[in-house]
Design a protein around this motif. Structure first.
Motif, mmCIF file in Angstrom:
data_model
loop_
_atom_site.group_PDB
_atom_site.id
_atom_site.type_symbol
_atom_site.label_atom_id
_atom_site.label_comp_id
_atom_site.label_asym_id
_atom_site.label_seq_id
_atom_site.Cartn_x
_atom_site.Cartn_y
_atom_site.Cartn_z
ATOM 1 N N TYR A 57 0.785 -0.986 -0.086
ATOM 2 C CA TYR A 57 0.009 0.066 0.151
ATOM 3 C C TYR A 57 0.926 1.316 0.023
ATOM 4 N N GLU A 58 0.569 2.175 -0.750
ATOM 5 C CA GLU A 58 1.520 3.527 -1.131
ATOM 6 C C GLU A 58 0.643 4.635 -0.337
ATOM 7 N N MET A 59 1.185 5.024 0.618
ATOM 8 C CA MET A 59 0.838 6.228 1.279
ATOM 9 C C MET A 59 1.542 7.758 0.686
ATOM 10 N N ALA A 60 0.801 8.796 0.727
ATOM 11 C CA ALA A 60 1.351 10.000 0.458
ATOM 12 C C ALA A 60 2.597 10.452 1.153
ATOM 13 N N GLN A 61 3.412 11.102 0.484
ATOM 14 C CA GLN A 61 4.648 11.736 1.290
ATOM 15 C C GLN A 61 4.085 13.042 1.547
ATOM 16 N N TYR A 62 4.293 13.742 2.856
ATOM 17 C CA TYR A 62 3.870 14.766 3.334
ATOM 18 C C TYR A 62 5.102 15.491 3.891
ATOM 19 N N LEU A 89 -2.996 13.112 12.715
ATOM 20 C CA LEU A 89 -4.211 13.141 12.759
ATOM 21 C C LEU A 89 -5.042 13.792 11.760
ATOM 22 N N ASP A 90 -4.316 14.689 11.013
ATOM 23 C CA ASP A 90 -4.733 15.432 9.876
ATOM 24 C C ASP A 90 -5.057 14.381 8.516
ATOM 25 N N ASN A 91 -4.022 13.428 8.633
ATOM 26 C CA ASN A 91 -4.002 12.590 7.299
ATOM 27 C C ASN A 91 -4.270 11.049 7.374
ATOM 28 N N ILE A 92 -4.488 10.493 8.846
ATOM 29 C CA ILE A 92 -4.316 9.245 8.986
ATOM 30 C C ILE A 92 -5.656 8.669 8.429
ATOM 31 N N GLU A 93 -6.852 9.188 8.605
ATOM 32 C CA GLU A 93 -7.824 8.816 8.089
ATOM 33 C C GLU A 93 -8.187 8.798 6.548
ATOM 34 N N LYS A 94 -7.706 9.664 5.907
ATOM 35 C CA LYS A 94 -7.762 9.664 4.695
ATOM 36 C C LYS A 94 -6.934 8.820 3.911
ATOM 37 N N GLU A 95 -5.939 8.214 4.511
ATOM 38 C CA GLU A 95 -5.092 7.216 4.234
ATOM 39 C C GLU A 95 -5.489 5.903 4.263
ATOM 40 N N GLY A 96 -6.646 5.826 4.812
ATOM 41 C CA GLY A 96 -7.468 4.556 4.942
ATOM 42 C C GLY A 96 -7.403 3.749 6.291
ATOM 43 N N PHE A 97 -7.026 4.763 7.327
ATOM 44 C CA PHE A 97 -6.941 3.978 8.869
ATOM 45 C C PHE A 97 -8.147 4.404 9.539
ATOM 46 N N ALA A 98 -8.577 3.557 10.464
ATOM 47 C CA ALA A 98 -9.583 3.938 11.695
ATOM 48 C C ALA A 98 -9.193 3.640 12.863
#
Length: 250
Positions: A138-143, A158-167
């Motif tokens: 799984y490829e996550m974004a680089q911030y 916290l700003d990015n973890i949900e949009k990366e598919g985590f709950a």
């Protein structure tokens, strides 16, 4: 950037081997400043869906100079590395150039997960967490992130973890391999991440230290902010990242 002549040579060769996967190496020969493509025979049994380079071809390429990348193609697949490809890349520690749909897709090598030197924004706890998941498929974004970003109103995790598919999960007693543990140390937001790797152990990379395993107890447990699980974890294969941990012990 890939030299245009080299790119065209590789793409032509990949086309000539279809429907089989091609393979070879990009080598910088001793005393030269331009890389060369050295085709190798694909000795895999199922050449349409896999590739395998013989040890003899590898040794011949190594004797010619510095191997810069391993090349192969996906004439019947997608422009992404398979789990078998990731495993091969892990062991070879080479960049992979993948030919698919007439284009070359470059996948930089992923350093072993343990023993990394810390460099904020380039080789830090987020990089480790991202690379663990890259090896799992799984490829996550680089911030982009500055040092001490948590002091500047930025909330990387916290700003990015949900949009990366985590709950978020609530029961710490049900941890499973791959769960991401966000840790809050001297900050108003979670500013450190660890990955659960089983047997009450985590993988993480703290500032001024090498990336390492640690017991998930005491200090790290006390400062845990929250625990997150990839929603589609069952579609991933954590074998390769776990193999990376094993290789670090050799």
């Amino acid at each position: 950037m890939i030299n245009e002549n080299l790119k065209n040579e590789i793409c032509r060769y990949a086309k000539s081997t279809e429907p089989h996967e091609c393979c070879g190496f990009v080598v910088l020969k001793r005393g030269e400043n331009q890389p060369h493509f050295l085709p190798c025979e694909n000795v895999a049994e199922d050449k349409e869906n896999h590739f395998e380079i013989s040890p003899d071809d590898y040794l011949k390429s190594e004797e010619m100079g510095d191997i810069l990348a391993l090349v192969h193609s996906h004439p019947n697949g997608k422009p992404k590395l398979s789990q078998a490809d990731l495993q091969t890349q892990l062991y070879s520690q080479l960049d992979f150039w993948l030919v698919c749909d007439g284009k070359i897709h470059v996948f930089p090598k992923i350093p072993l997960l343990i023993g990394r030197e810390f460099e904020h924004g380039k080789m830090d706890c987020y990089t480790l967490y991202r690379d663990f998941y890259r090896l799992a498929g799984y490829e996550m974004a680089q911030y982009e992130r500055d040092d001490d970003w948590w002091e500047d109103g930025f909330n990387l995790y916290l700003d990015n973890i949900e949009k990366e598919g985590f709950a978020q999960i609530t029961d710490q007693h049900e941890l499973q391999v791959g769960d991401v543990i966000l840790i809050q140390v001297g900050a108003d937001v979670p500013n450190h991440a660890a990955i659960y790797i089983g047997d009450q152990m985590v993988l993480h990379h703290a500032p001024k230290r090498l990336s390492k395993r640690d017991l998930y107890d005491g200090y790290w447990l006390k400062h845990t902010h929250s625990i997150w699980r990839f929603k589609e974890w069952s579609k991933l294969d954590f074998t390769v990242p776990l193999n990376s941990l094993a290789l670090s012990l050799i």
